[in-house]
Design a protein around this motif. Structure first.
Motif, PDB file in Angstrom:
ATOM      1  N   LEU A  26     -56.189  37.669 -32.948  1.00  0.00           N
ATOM      2  CA  LEU A  26     -57.183  36.606 -32.797  1.00  0.00           C
ATOM      3  C   LEU A  26     -58.316  37.017 -31.853  1.00  0.00           C
ATOM      4  O   LEU A  26     -59.188  36.213 -31.557  1.00  0.00           O
ATOM      5  N   ALA A  27     -58.286  38.263 -31.393  1.00  0.00           N
ATOM      6  CA  ALA A  27     -59.255  38.760 -30.414  1.00  0.00           C
ATOM      7  C   ALA A  27     -59.218  37.926 -29.136  1.00  0.00           C
ATOM      8  O   ALA A  27     -60.245  37.701 -28.496  1.00  0.00           O
ATOM      9  N   LEU A  28     -58.010  37.484 -28.779  1.00  0.00           N
ATOM     10  CA  LEU A  28     -57.801  36.790 -27.512  1.00  0.00           C
ATOM     11  C   LEU A  28     -57.184  37.777 -26.525  1.00  0.00           C
ATOM     12  O   LEU A  28     -56.188  38.436 -26.838  1.00  0.00           O
ATOM     13  N   HIS A  29     -57.772  37.862 -25.356  1.00  0.00           N
ATOM     14  CA  HIS A  29     -57.243  38.753 -24.323  1.00  0.00           C
ATOM     15  C   HIS A  29     -56.185  37.991 -23.539  1.00  0.00           C
ATOM     16  O   HIS A  29     -56.493  37.161 -22.675  1.00  0.00           O
ATOM     17  N   VAL A  30     -54.920  38.253 -23.852  1.00  0.00           N
ATOM     18  CA  VAL A  30     -53.802  37.562 -23.216  1.00  0.00           C
ATOM     19  C   VAL A  30     -53.180  38.497 -22.194  1.00  0.00           C
ATOM     20  O   VAL A  30     -52.768  39.612 -22.528  1.00  0.00           O
ATOM     21  N   LYS A  31     -53.093  38.048 -20.952  1.00  0.00           N
ATOM     22  CA  LYS A  31     -52.668  38.931 -19.863  1.00  0.00           C
ATOM     23  C   LYS A  31     -51.474  38.329 -19.120  1.00  0.00           C
ATOM     24  O   LYS A  31     -51.640  37.485 -18.237  1.00  0.00           O
ATOM     25  N   PRO A  32     -50.255  38.767 -19.456  1.00  0.00           N
ATOM     26  CA  PRO A  32     -49.081  38.340 -18.682  1.00  0.00           C
ATOM     27  C   PRO A  32     -49.109  38.953 -17.277  1.00  0.00           C
ATOM     28  O   PRO A  32     -49.490  40.116 -17.108  1.00  0.00           O
ATOM     29  N   ILE A  33     -48.689  38.170 -16.287  1.00  0.00           N
ATOM     30  CA  ILE A  33     -48.779  38.599 -14.889  1.00  0.00           C
ATOM     31  C   ILE A  33     -47.406  38.614 -14.233  1.00  0.00           C
ATOM     32  O   ILE A  33     -46.652  37.635 -14.288  1.00  0.00           O
ATOM     33  N   ASP A  34     -47.088  39.742 -13.608  1.00  0.00           N
ATOM     34  CA  ASP A  34     -45.898  39.847 -12.777  1.00  0.00           C
ATOM     35  C   ASP A  34     -46.208  39.155 -11.456  1.00  0.00           C
ATOM     36  O   ASP A  34     -46.846  39.729 -10.570  1.00  0.00           O
ATOM     37  N   ILE A  35     -45.772  37.915 -11.345  1.00  0.00           N
ATOM     38  CA  ILE A  35     -46.167  37.110 -10.183  1.00  0.00           C
ATOM     39  C   ILE A  35     -45.489  37.554  -8.897  1.00  0.00           C
ATOM     40  O   ILE A  35     -45.902  37.150  -7.802  1.00  0.00           O
ATOM     41  N   MET A  36     -44.461  38.403  -8.984  1.00  0.00           N
ATOM     42  CA  MET A  36     -43.758  38.848  -7.787  1.00  0.00           C
ATOM     43  C   MET A  36     -44.097  40.294  -7.429  1.00  0.00           C
ATOM     44  O   MET A  36     -43.395  40.922  -6.643  1.00  0.00           O
ATOM     45  N   SER A  37     -45.152  40.829  -7.990  1.00  0.00           N
ATOM     46  CA  SER A  37     -45.540  42.206  -7.682  1.00  0.00           C
ATOM     47  C   SER A  37     -45.843  42.359  -6.195  1.00  0.00           C
ATOM     48  O   SER A  37     -46.691  41.641  -5.643  1.00  0.00           O
ATOM     49  N   PRO A  38     -45.151  43.287  -5.509  1.00  0.00           N
ATOM     50  CA  PRO A  38     -45.355  43.424  -4.062  1.00  0.00           C
ATOM     51  C   PRO A  38     -46.726  43.982  -3.698  1.00  0.00           C
ATOM     52  O   PRO A  38     -47.189  43.801  -2.580  1.00  0.00           O
ATOM     53  N   GLN A  39     -47.379  44.669  -4.628  1.00  0.00           N
ATOM     54  CA  GLN A  39     -48.711  45.231  -4.364  1.00  0.00           C
ATOM     55  C   GLN A  39     -49.825  44.342  -4.931  1.00  0.00           C
ATOM     56  O   GLN A  39     -50.932  44.811  -5.168  1.00  0.00           O
ATOM     57  N   ALA A  40     -49.522  43.080  -5.139  1.00  0.00           N
ATOM     58  CA  ALA A  40     -50.455  42.209  -5.850  1.00  0.00           C
ATOM     59  C   ALA A  40     -51.745  41.983  -5.069  1.00  0.00           C
ATOM     60  O   ALA A  40     -51.731  41.651  -3.885  1.00  0.00           O
ATOM     61  N   GLU A  41     -52.858  42.184  -5.752  1.00  0.00           N
ATOM     62  CA  GLU A  41     -54.172  41.791  -5.257  1.00  0.00           C
ATOM     63  C   GLU A  41     -54.560  40.478  -5.948  1.00  0.00           C
ATOM     64  O   GLU A  41     -54.102  40.203  -7.065  1.00  0.00           O
ATOM     65  N   PRO A  42     -55.414  39.656  -5.329  1.00  0.00           N
ATOM     66  CA  PRO A  42     -55.845  38.423  -6.001  1.00  0.00           C
ATOM     67  C   PRO A  42     -56.471  38.740  -7.358  1.00  0.00           C
ATOM     68  O   PRO A  42     -57.176  39.732  -7.528  1.00  0.00           O
ATOM     69  N   LEU A  43     -56.188  37.880  -8.334  1.00  0.00           N
ATOM     70  CA  LEU A  43     -56.741  38.052  -9.671  1.00  0.00           C
ATOM     71  C   LEU A  43     -58.176  37.556  -9.707  1.00  0.00           C
ATOM     72  O   LEU A  43     -58.555  36.642  -8.965  1.00  0.00           O
ATOM     73  N   VAL A  44     -58.970  38.144 -10.573  1.00  0.00           N
ATOM     74  CA  VAL A  44     -60.348  37.694 -10.761  1.00  0.00           C
ATOM     75  C   VAL A  44     -60.391  36.879 -12.046  1.00  0.00           C
ATOM     76  O   VAL A  44     -60.401  37.417 -13.156  1.00  0.00           O
ATOM     77  N   LEU A  45     -60.367  35.551 -11.910  1.00  0.00           N
ATOM     78  CA  LEU A  45     -60.355  34.653 -13.059  1.00  0.00           C
ATOM     79  C   LEU A  45     -61.764  34.154 -13.342  1.00  0.00           C
ATOM     80  O   LEU A  45     -62.480  33.727 -12.423  1.00  0.00           O
ATOM     81  N   SER A  61     -45.386  32.645  -4.855  1.00  0.00           N
ATOM     82  CA  SER A  61     -45.987  33.901  -4.409  1.00  0.00           C
ATOM     83  C   SER A  61     -47.495  33.688  -4.394  1.00  0.00           C
ATOM     84  O   SER A  61     -47.998  32.672  -4.863  1.00  0.00           O
ATOM     85  N   SER A  62     -48.219  34.664  -3.883  1.00  0.00           N
ATOM     86  CA  SER A  62     -49.680  34.523  -3.852  1.00  0.00           C
ATOM     87  C   SER A  62     -50.239  34.399  -5.270  1.00  0.00           C
ATOM     88  O   SER A  62     -51.154  33.603  -5.522  1.00  0.00           O
ATOM     89  N   LEU A  63     -49.679  35.153  -6.222  1.00  0.00           N
ATOM     90  CA  LEU A  63     -50.190  35.105  -7.587  1.00  0.00           C
ATOM     91  C   LEU A  63     -49.756  33.835  -8.315  1.00  0.00           C
ATOM     92  O   LEU A  63     -50.548  33.253  -9.069  1.00  0.00           O
ATOM     93  N   SER A  64     -48.505  33.393  -8.093  1.00  0.00           N
ATOM     94  CA  SER A  64     -48.086  32.156  -8.761  1.00  0.00           C
ATOM     95  C   SER A  64     -48.891  30.971  -8.242  1.00  0.00           C
ATOM     96  O   SER A  64     -49.248  30.059  -9.007  1.00  0.00           O
ATOM     97  N   LEU A  65     -49.217  30.964  -6.960  1.00  0.00           N
ATOM     98  CA  LEU A  65     -50.049  29.892  -6.414  1.00  0.00           C
ATOM     99  C   LEU A  65     -51.459  29.955  -6.985  1.00  0.00           C
ATOM    100  O   LEU A  65     -52.032  28.915  -7.359  1.00  0.00           O
ATOM    101  N   GLN A  66     -52.014  31.141  -7.073  1.00  0.00           N
ATOM    102  CA  GLN A  66     -53.368  31.267  -7.611  1.00  0.00           C
ATOM    103  C   GLN A  66     -53.439  30.782  -9.063  1.00  0.00           C
ATOM    104  O   GLN A  66     -54.355  30.044  -9.440  1.00  0.00           O
ATOM    105  N   LEU A  67     -52.452  31.192  -9.864  1.00  0.00           N
ATOM    106  CA  LEU A  67     -52.473  30.805 -11.273  1.00  0.00           C
ATOM    107  C   LEU A  67     -52.152  29.325 -11.462  1.00  0.00           C
ATOM    108  O   LEU A  67     -52.835  28.626 -12.229  1.00  0.00           O
TER     109      LEU A  67
END
Length: 360
Positions: A26-45, A61-67
């Protein structure tokens, strides 16, 4: 609605991976995220990005809160409500949708009182976190089983149901409130884990409208958008809702092979505001879960089989893949089941016999 640049998935397990694969066509960019990644940087949404989830509950986690705090997190209020069995069951009661008789296990609850209300066998379920048979504890009057102290206020008690069959319905709701559904699916569980699914079945057609009415009322009440699964016990012609899943679901994996739109693509279409026609089912399909078994390339030789391997470390009780078998040719299906009985371990013999007995 403007098509999102990226659909972020809270979680990066097999469901997220299969959503990403479905999004490619469908030309949709679907990006699953490892929310517990220890090297996680904030995502650019981006401003037009949206967020979905492959699970009902997640660690903080920082990523689960951001999402989860993103303004375009679809169904944000729904996940916590359905992840807690107490609030999920309360919702079903509010909507007058049949479910097993139940109550909250409080500090004052006594096992004998539960047996007086619900019978010799009472199932305790942790309010959150239980899946694949985990988080369950049987109270059996004949064995004088007691309520664990740390389960009080953290569990519900349910009457044991002597059901005829376990079935599920997978449906989707659009942003403007239209609902579409797949045919009812017949399921077999073993030790609380889904082993096999089969759909469609002509003998379940008489229950389809009833099930659709039940799931429609739930999705409407929650203003839900996307795919939701409803697992039920069938007792004669009565359906009792066992559990709800606000996401794509294991018992809908057969749609990847049998339908012109899989449950994963259906979910993406719904949350992205894309057209959502009624799914067309091309042939009956059997889904076999692969649980705690090493990959066997013999499976690839099945003339009517499709392998979906999750590339996860193999551990006892862990879902590591599934096989979809086309049932449009009964002789071919029978041959594949015979071969699988030779290639799969002992715990698969009963499920394979169950498929043989039920696919017609």
């Amino acid at each position: 609605m403007k098509q999102p640049h990226t659909i972020w998935v809270l979680g990066n397990g097999q469901l997220g991976a299969m959503m990403a694969h479905a999004g490619e066509r469908l030309a949709l960019h679907v990006k699953p995220i490892d929310i517990m990644s220890p090297q996680a940087e904030p995502l650019v949404l981006g401003a037009d990005d949206i967020v979905t989830a492959e699970r009902e509950q997640w660690p903080e986690s920082s990523l689960s809160l951001q999402l989860s705090q993103h303004p375009h997190f679809i169904n944000a209020p729904v996940f916590a409500r359905l992840a807690d069995r107490y609030s999920q069951k309360s919702l079903l009661d509010e909507l007058a949708i049949a479910t097993a008789p139940w109550e909250l296990v409080s500090q004052q609850t006594q096992a004998q009182a539960l047996h007086q209300r619900y019978g010799d066998r009472v199932l305790l379920k942790r309010r959150t976190g239980g899946y694949d048979g985990k988080g369950q504890h049987w109270l059996k009057q004949s064995e004088h089983t007691q309520i664990p102290d740390d389960w009080r206020n953290e569990a519900i008690a349910e009457q044991a149901i002597n059901f005829d069959e376990e079935i599920s319905l997978v449906g989707a709701r659009t942003q403007d409130g239209r609902c579409v559904f797949y045919p009812l699916t017949l399921n077999l569980h073993q030790n609380g884990i889904l082993m096999a699914s089969l759909a469609p079945l002509a003998r379940l057609e008489s229950l389809q409208t009833k099930a659709e009415t039940m799931l429609s009322s739930i999705m409407h009440e929650l203003n839900y958008v996307g795919v939701m699964a409803m697992e039920c016990f069938r007792v004669d012609d009565t359906l009792l809702v066992n559990e709800l899943a606000p996401r794509v679901h294991n018992s809908g994996h057969w749609t990847q092979s049998a339908c012109h739109i899989s449950q994963f693509e259906m979910h993406l279409r719904a949350i992205a505001g894309l057209p959502l026609p009624e799914p067309k089912v091309n042939f009956q399909t059997v889904m076999i879960n692969l649980i705690g078994v090493e990959k066997d390339n013999n499976w690839l030789s099945l003339s009517n089989g499709e392998l979906f391997w999750y590339d996860k470390a193999v551990r006892p009780g862990r879902k590591v893949g599934h096989l979809n078998l086309s049932a449009k040719n009964q002789a071919e299906l029978s041959q594949s089941l015979t071969l699988l009985s030779q290639w799969l371990p002992e715990q698969y013999q009963a499920p394979l016999e169950w498929v043989k007995a039920n696919h017609n």
